[in-house]
Enzyme design. Structure first.
Site, PDB file in Angstrom:
ATOM      1  N   GLU A 242       0.810  -1.229   0.000  1.00 26.67           N
ATOM      2  CA  GLU A 242       0.000   0.000   0.000  1.00 26.67           C
ATOM      3  C   GLU A 242       0.842   1.277   0.000  1.00 26.67           C
ATOM      4  O   GLU A 242       0.290   2.374   0.021  1.00 26.67           O
ATOM      5  CB  GLU A 242      -0.951  -0.019   1.196  1.00 26.67           C
ATOM      6  CG  GLU A 242      -2.009  -1.107   1.058  1.00 26.67           C
ATOM      7  CD  GLU A 242      -2.834  -1.291   2.311  1.00 26.67           C
ATOM      8  OE1 GLU A 242      -2.344  -0.966   3.403  1.00 26.67           O
ATOM      9  OE2 GLU A 242      -3.973  -1.783   2.188  1.00 26.67           O
TER      10      GLU A 242
ATOM     11  N   LYS B 241       5.951  -1.429   1.611  1.00 26.40           N
ATOM     12  CA  LYS B 241       5.403  -1.850   2.903  1.00 26.40           C
ATOM     13  C   LYS B 241       5.551  -3.364   2.994  1.00 26.40           C
ATOM     14  O   LYS B 241       5.918  -3.929   4.000  1.00 26.40           O
ATOM     15  CB  LYS B 241       3.928  -1.453   2.899  1.00 26.40           C
ATOM     16  CG  LYS B 241       3.248  -1.414   4.223  1.00 26.40           C
ATOM     17  CD  LYS B 241       1.828  -0.875   3.988  1.00 26.40           C
ATOM     18  CE  LYS B 241       1.097  -0.616   5.273  1.00 26.40           C
ATOM     19  NZ  LYS B 241      -0.282  -0.162   4.998  1.00 26.40           N
TER      20      LYS B 241
HETATM   21  O1  IFM Z   1      -5.621  -5.885   4.856  1.00 26.61           O
HETATM   22  C1  IFM Z   1      -4.609  -5.220   5.528  1.00 26.61           C
HETATM   23  C2  IFM Z   1      -3.815  -4.435   4.520  1.00 26.61           C
HETATM   24  O2  IFM Z   1      -3.227  -5.281   3.574  1.00 26.61           O
HETATM   25  C3  IFM Z   1      -2.738  -3.637   5.207  1.00 26.61           C
HETATM   26  N1  IFM Z   1      -3.337  -2.760   6.170  1.00 26.61           N
HETATM   27  C4  IFM Z   1      -4.087  -3.484   7.204  1.00 26.61           C
HETATM   28  C5  IFM Z   1      -5.189  -4.311   6.584  1.00 26.61           C
HETATM   29  C6  IFM Z   1      -5.942  -5.088   7.673  1.00 26.61           C
HETATM   30  O3  IFM Z   1      -5.095  -6.000   8.298  1.00 26.61           O
END
Ligand code: IFM
Length: 739
Positions: free
Chosen positions: A473, A572
């Site tokens: 992300e 990330k």
């Molecule tokens: O689904 C995940 C995402 O890939 C990264 N942020 C947190 C979310 C929930 O665990």
């Protein structure tokens, strides 16, 4: 095969109150209760959640899992002194969660500021057998003088989700002087939750009152030196997210009375028996040098049981399970990719129900696709009960400018659609559940495939997929993200191959064939590195070591804006590695290894989903040290030393990943056309044992560093490393004969 390991809280520490409230949370898939202490601390967040019970508090809010009225809190005064571990001295301390029984025990000797000592032991559990049942037991023994003890407890409906109230008081009653019942209505709906409790104290005088959303029982008792005051609080917490039974007040009161008559010990025995069945179905046992490895596995499986709504297929597993308010109780791709495989391999009927959750929410996904101008099903990035998109529109606020940052995931993190299809195919390949494929599974596959057919952009005779966010992300709005495109391809090809033809629209076959032939698929470069997307290789590299030293904390965002991060080689989690994990057959081991190594200095692991997946891919590439290191670090996501790692709830997916790392990484289990086993145990692991279910055949597998021992409930052919093996009943195989 019950676990003998426990989780221990090393000391009472006000800074880790919320961490241990999460790690030691009780759960049975229906309810989750944070392990807060009986007495109040301003730094502890109480929480009780009922699976699938959501509400939106205000127009600018999103739906969230309701934090129910609290039943854990108790105000205790010992000879006129309020019991709190922030004053006086703690002379002994033990607090532990026993994974086998699901019971949390705290045992302290406390010396009050006036010098008087008391032994206070408290126990609690949520029943694995009777889901609405929660029980607590306190034993208080004065150690120096006779004591005057007073205690107040009941149902506290001042509880909120960080200030947002979702419930109205509908009725408050006390029956037979001792049975307290509060009925609470979810605002703007007919759904009610009935919470009943009964608190019995030996030789006590009681009074009950209702004030300011609290229904409280107050009791006082004289306890002689050396004698013990026993407090038993039994609660029945019942709610039905879709429709409340007309007589819920009476039926839940009746159930509470029966539970009170049985008493704490008998209720616990019944619960333990039910929990024993869970452990028998799935426990992984290790004979190894470091007990922490076994503890991490037991911790993971304990929480998998706690978080899974076995009873309700219109609910699924939230990103924080039932342990906290993080991500508002929403459901992400975490469930299909990180949690579902555990169930597919151990309790396929539960995996089927989890997939049916998505099937129930198909109307919402079809509607979202239509609204966004696509065909088929575009599942919400964050999902709750209805299947509508629940992702908050904005995230953090810049308090200097007042501007809020938009969350782009709901707009572009479309890989979720293919992840759901991947999970359907995985389920079908491992279970051979053809009926599911002919029904709900086929429909999910088909509608997700239709989405991809409409998601492409024609460029130079190719079909591109533009403007997406992959699992990484930190890289937003890119074209031809390798993870997304290969997963979409798998989705469409899977639909074409496995869906019932009766579902297909007139032109589906031709469009799907064209999609497969023309979709742009990123290829490894001359060094064998798979590009993450069209632009990643052209971005500048920066030294990430200082951020990598604090994974999960997103410290890079303190130095750079998100827009700046987007323009650098900063991950990330690495999408290529995630793709290798899900579709290892796509690329050679050499490409997987060189890509893994190339992306490592570019990856911060700021996502809790990152490390264990890297570990599995490393194991498959025979990078044994790296594999074990990543797995151990993955185990530390919640269990590690960071005092605030889990304040808002558990990293549910990370618990699934602990199991996956062992089964798919070290045991080397995979299923393509057949079951394959390619064990690579870490050094220090002598034996690894686990049950597995494959196409309805129950297997028990024991792996050492040199041999496989296996029993199968029916004849089975599988691959051990490079060779086929036929097994009837039981067998023992030396690896050296199969490599
Ligand atoms: O689904 C995940 C995402 O890939 C990264 N942020 C947190 C979310 C929930 O665990």
């Amino acid at each position: 095969m019950k676990p003998t390991t426990t989780l221990n809280e090393p000391s009472f520490n006000p800074q880790t109150l919320d961490k241990y409230a999460t790690l030691m949370a009780l759960g049975n898939g229906y309810l989750g209760i944070r392990a807060t202490h009986e007495e109040s601390y301003s730094l502890q967040t109480r929480g009780m959640y009922l699976a699938g019970l959501y509400h939106r508090a205000g127009k600018r809010d999103v739906t969230e899992l309701i934090n129910l009225p609290d039943v854990v809190g108790m105000h205790i005064e010992l000879d006129g002194v309020i019991f709190t571990l922030l004053s006086g001295d703690m002379m002994t301390w033990r607090r532990e969660l026993a994974f086998s029984s699901g019971e949390v025990v705290r045992d302290v000797v406390w010396r009050a500021p006036n010098g008087r000592r008391y032994h206070i032991e408290s126990r609690r559990f949520l029943s694995a057998a009777q889901k609405p049942l929660f029980a607590m037991r306190l034993a208080i023994t004065p150690l120096d003088y006779d004591a005057h003890i007073s205690l107040s407890t009941g149902i506290d409906a001042t509880q909120t989700n960080s200030g947002r109230q979702h419930l109205d008081e509908v009725s408050l009653r006390v029956y037979d002087e001792r049975f307290l019942q509060g009925v609470y209505g979810v605002q703007e709906s007919d759904v009610k939750v009935a919470i009943g409790c009964h608190c019995a104290l030996t030789n006590a005088v009681h009074r009950v009152r209702a004030v300011n959303r609290k229904l409280v029982q107050h009791a006082v008792s004289q306890v002689a030196l050396g004698e013990t005051l026993i407090v038993e609080k039994i609660c029945w917490i019942e709610g039905h997210p879709d429709e409340t039974p007309a007589n819920i007040e009476q039926t839940s009161l009746h159930a509470l009375k029966a539970a009170v008559a049985a008493g704490y010990d008998a209720l616990l025995a019944v619960s333990c028996k039910a929990l024993a069945q869970w452990w028998a179905q799935c426990r992984v046992t290790l004979d190894c040098d470091d007990i922490q490895d076994q503890r991490a596995l037991d911790f993971a499986l304990y929480h998998l049981h706690a978080m899974t709504p076995f009873h309700d297929e219109r609910a699924s597993i939230a990103a924080k399970g039932l342990t906290g308010e993080g991500y508002k109780g929403h459901i992400f791709w975490d469930t299909e990719i990180f949690l579902l495989p555990f169930y597919v391999y151990t309790q396929p009927e539960v995996a089927r129900r989890l997939l049916r959750y998505r099937w129930h929410t198909l109307p919402g996904a079809l509607e979202k696709a239509r609204r966004c101008g696509y065909e088929g099903a575009l599942f919400p990035w964050e999902s709750a009960r209805t299947g509508e998109e629940e992702t908050p529109e904005f995230a953090a606020i810049n308090i200097r400018t007042g501007e809020r940052q938009r969350v782009a995931s709901a707009l572009a993190e479309h890989h979720l659609v293919a992840d759901i299809a991947w999970a359907v195919l995985r389920y079908v390949h491992i279970t051979a559940d053809d009926a599911f494929l002919q029904g709900e599974g086929g429909e999910l596959l088909y509608q997700t495939a239709c989405f991809w057919l409409s998601r492409t952009t024609e460029v130079d005779d190719h079909l591109d997929i533009h403007d997406v966010i992959g699992p990484d992300e930190y890289t937003e709005h890119v074209n031809n993200n390798a993870f997304t495109n290969y997963m979409a391809l798998y989705n469409v090809a899977g639909a074409l191959k496995y869906c019932p033809r009766s579902l297909f629209s007139a032109d589906f076959t031709a469009r799907a064939a064209r999609f497969i032939a023309r979709l742009r698929l990123p290829e490894p470069d001359p060094n064998g590195v798979l590009p993450q997307d069209d632009s990643f290789f052209s971005k500048p590299f920066i030294d990430l070591r200082r951020y990598q030293a604090e994974p999960g904390k997103q410290t890079i965002l303190l130095d750079y804006s998100r827009a700046e991060v987007n323009e650098m080689q900063v991950l990330k989690q690495a999408d290529a590695v995630m793709l290798f994990y899900l579709q290892p057959w796509l690329f050679s081991e050499a490409v997987q290894e060189s890509s893994l190594k190339w992306y490592l200095p570019r990856t911060i692991h700021d996502s809790s989903l990152s490390k264990t997946v890297h570990g599995i891919v490393a194991a498959r590439c025979n990078l044994a040290d790296m594999a074990y290191r990543f797995w151990r670090e993955g185990c530390q996501i919640d269990l590690g030393d960071d005092p605030h790692s889990s304040d808002e709830g558990l990293h549910a997916a990370a618990t699934g990943a602990i199991w996956l790392g062992v089964i798919e990484g070290f045991a080397g289990i995979s299923v393509t056309d057949e079951l394959c086993i390619a064990p690579r145990l870490p050094e220090g692991w002598r034996t690894l044992r686990f049950p597995l279910c494959y196409k309805g055949i129950r297997l028990t597998i024991a792996l050492t560093r040199t041999h496989l021992e296996m029993t199968a409930s029916a004849p089975l052919t599988f691959r051990l490393f490079d060779k086929a093996v036929s097994l009837t009943g039981q067998g023992r195989f030396a690896y050296q004969d199969f490599i």
